[in-house]
Scaffold this active site. Structure first.
Site, mmCIF file in Angstrom:
data_model
loop_
_atom_site.group_PDB
_atom_site.id
_atom_site.type_symbol
_atom_site.label_atom_id
_atom_site.label_comp_id
_atom_site.label_asym_id
_atom_site.label_seq_id
_atom_site.Cartn_x
_atom_site.Cartn_y
_atom_site.Cartn_z
ATOM 1 N N GLU A 106 86.915 65.287 81.596
ATOM 2 C CA GLU A 106 87.178 65.864 80.272
ATOM 3 C C GLU A 106 88.284 66.901 80.419
ATOM 4 O OE1 GLU A 106 83.517 66.714 80.878
ATOM 5 O OE2 GLU A 106 82.813 64.816 80.042
ATOM 6 N N TYR A 118 97.080 63.327 84.518
ATOM 7 C CA TYR A 118 96.080 62.257 84.553
ATOM 8 C C TYR A 118 96.687 60.916 84.124
ATOM 9 C CZ TYR A 118 93.052 66.389 84.682
ATOM 10 O OH TYR A 118 92.480 67.585 85.010
#
Ligand SMILES: CC(C)(COP(=O)(O)OP(=O)(O)OC[C@H]1O[C@@H](n2cnc3c(N)ncnc32)[C@H](O)[C@@H]1OP(=O)(O)O)[C@@H](O)C(=O)NCCC(=O)NCCS
Length: 158
Positions: A106, A118
């Site tokens: 998250e 990411y």
């Protein structure tokens, strides 16, 4: 840059915690890191070290066939030098070595730097948890990497 990425040791906790406090509005406690390193059997942490100094760290929990990234941070003076990427790749390699090919995390909706990192390593957005962060009610973006091996260009058996 001349640094190594290696598994964390108990002696690294103080340096890791200093970086944690610099990087997050709601930092983990020192004791949380001690427990992660010394007690949590499903936790794996790595640090980036240069000449005895910790420049960054990253960690995950290995749960059945999924890896959950718990945290990743690089000292503010050493950012944009590839260290975050090296740390996350090291976690992905370790998960893959343990037979796990999926990884999730998250990230704050406003944290574009981390989301870019990411995405660069094959994570995609799959959903949002509304108001997940209690300090400012910020949403969490849920990201998954559904094939670590593909993201790292690994073939079966490597
Ligand atoms: C997110 C973080 C770990 C990235 O570490 P880093 O060592 O600076 O990242 P890298 O140098 O490896 O960058 C890899 C890629 O991520 C992306 N990226 C990193 N910082 C970025 C920024 N400020 N803006 C946009 N993209 C960024 C880029 O795609 C970059 O590749 P490039 O430099 O070739 O363009 C670092 O910014 C940090 O510690 N932030 C505070 C803690 C945090 O938010 N952690 C994530 C919690 S979910």
């Amino acid at each position: 840059m001349d640094y190594v990425v290696r598994p964390i040791k108990s002696d690294d906790v103080d340096a890791v915690w200093e970086i944690e406090k610099m990087c997050f509005s709601v930092p983990w406690s020192r004791q949380s890191f001690v427990l992660e390193v010394e007690k949590n059997k499903c936790a794996r942490y790595v640090v980036a070290e240069q000449d005895g100094n910790v420049l960054g760290y990253a960690g995950m929990w290995l749960i059945v066939d999924e890896a959950h990234v718990t945290n990743i941070a690089v000292h503010p003076l050493f950012r944009r030098k590839g260290i975050g990427q090296a740390l996350l790749k090291a976690l992905m390699m370790e998960a893959y070595r343990m037979g796990i090919d999926k990884m999730t995390l998250e990230v704050r909706a406003s944290n574009i730097a981390a989301q870019s990192l990411y995405k660069k390593l094959g994570f995609v957005e799959v959903g949002v948890r509304k108001g997940y962060y209690s300090d400012n009610d910020e949403d969490a973006v849920i990201m998954w990497n559904f094939s670590i091996s593909r993201a790292l260009g690994l073939k079966q058996g490597e």
